[in-house]
Design a protein around this motif. Structure first.
Motif, mmCIF file in Angstrom:
data_model
loop_
_atom_site.group_PDB
_atom_site.id
_atom_site.type_symbol
_atom_site.label_atom_id
_atom_site.label_comp_id
_atom_site.label_asym_id
_atom_site.label_seq_id
_atom_site.Cartn_x
_atom_site.Cartn_y
_atom_site.Cartn_z
ATOM 1 N N LEU A 140 2.994 -11.884 -4.556
ATOM 2 C CA LEU A 140 1.708 -11.507 -5.133
ATOM 3 C C LEU A 140 0.655 -12.595 -4.977
ATOM 4 N N SER A 141 1.090 -13.831 -4.788
ATOM 5 C CA SER A 141 0.152 -14.938 -4.596
ATOM 6 C C SER A 141 -0.490 -14.912 -3.210
ATOM 7 N N ARG A 142 -0.048 -14.010 -2.350
ATOM 8 C CA ARG A 142 -0.577 -13.935 -0.987
ATOM 9 C C ARG A 142 -1.948 -13.270 -0.919
ATOM 10 N N GLN A 143 -2.448 -12.817 -2.039
ATOM 11 C CA GLN A 143 -3.712 -12.082 -2.070
ATOM 12 C C GLN A 143 -4.779 -12.794 -1.244
ATOM 13 N N ASP A 144 -5.435 -12.033 -0.368
ATOM 14 C CA ASP A 144 -6.493 -12.547 0.496
ATOM 15 C C ASP A 144 -7.674 -11.582 0.369
ATOM 16 N N ALA A 145 -8.850 -12.095 0.198
ATOM 17 C CA ALA A 145 -10.026 -11.247 -0.020
ATOM 18 C C ALA A 145 -10.245 -10.247 1.116
ATOM 19 N N ASP A 146 -9.841 -10.597 2.336
ATOM 20 C CA ASP A 146 -10.071 -9.726 3.480
ATOM 21 C C ASP A 146 -8.913 -8.772 3.762
ATOM 22 N N GLY A 147 -7.760 -9.008 3.148
ATOM 23 C CA GLY A 147 -6.582 -8.200 3.453
ATOM 24 C C GLY A 147 -6.322 -7.141 2.402
ATOM 25 N N PRO A 148 -5.146 -6.546 2.483
ATOM 26 C CA PRO A 148 -4.799 -5.514 1.508
ATOM 27 C C PRO A 148 -4.601 -6.099 0.111
ATOM 28 N N LEU A 149 -4.713 -5.256 -0.878
ATOM 29 C CA LEU A 149 -4.457 -5.631 -2.263
ATOM 30 C C LEU A 149 -2.947 -5.680 -2.468
ATOM 31 N N PHE A 150 -2.426 -6.732 -3.082
ATOM 32 C CA PHE A 150 -0.996 -6.864 -3.369
ATOM 33 C C PHE A 150 -0.774 -6.512 -4.832
#
Length: 147
Positions: free
Chosen positions: A126-136
């Protein structure tokens, strides 16, 4: 873009939740999501790697039977799309390693295919969240969001 369904990627552990059953903490939430996918509330996706890994894991779980896995998986494939991890995602995972190569490859693939949400029971992911990528989200988190 009314009428366009969300494209949701299920991580391997969410598939395992459903295949192994009630002994896993996220079983109930994961099962609800698979039922929602079957009802057509969104487009659901898993990778070929998830199926292979889930088969390996489920056979090491108490009470699992080989014929049950195959029947359940064939049923799941009637309403969940199966995608392959491509060479570009493998290369990205090799160039940008973290603690779990399999996760890295899957999530680079999810990003390249433009999925809206990645659902995982793995709290580290869940810490992989990236503003440009998919929502985790966790299975519970997606259920909340759908309510």
């Amino acid at each position: 873009m009314a009428g366009v369904k969300q494209r949701i990627f299920f991580d391997t552990n969410v598939l395992v939740d459903v295949l192994v059953g009630g002994t896993r903490p996220a079983f109930k939430s994961s099962m609800k999501l698979f039922q929602a996918a079957r009802a057509g509330l969104f487009e659901a996706f898993i990778t070929t790697q998830s199926i292979i890994d889930a088969e390996f894991i489920s056979h090491r779980s108490p009470g699992s039977e080989t014929p049950d896995f195959y029947k359940k998986m064939l049923f799941i494939m009637t309403f969940v799309n199966v995608t392959q991890i491509d060479g570009l995602s493998i290369r990205e995972a090799l160039k940008n390693p973290s603690w779990d190569f399999e996760d890295d490859a899957q999530f680079f693939q999810a990003d390249s295919e433009g999925f809206d949400v990645v659902v995982t029971s793995d709290r580290r992911v869940l810490s992989r969240q990236d503003a440009d990528g998919p929502l985790f989200l966790t299975p519970e988190g997606l259920i909340e969001k759908m309510s």
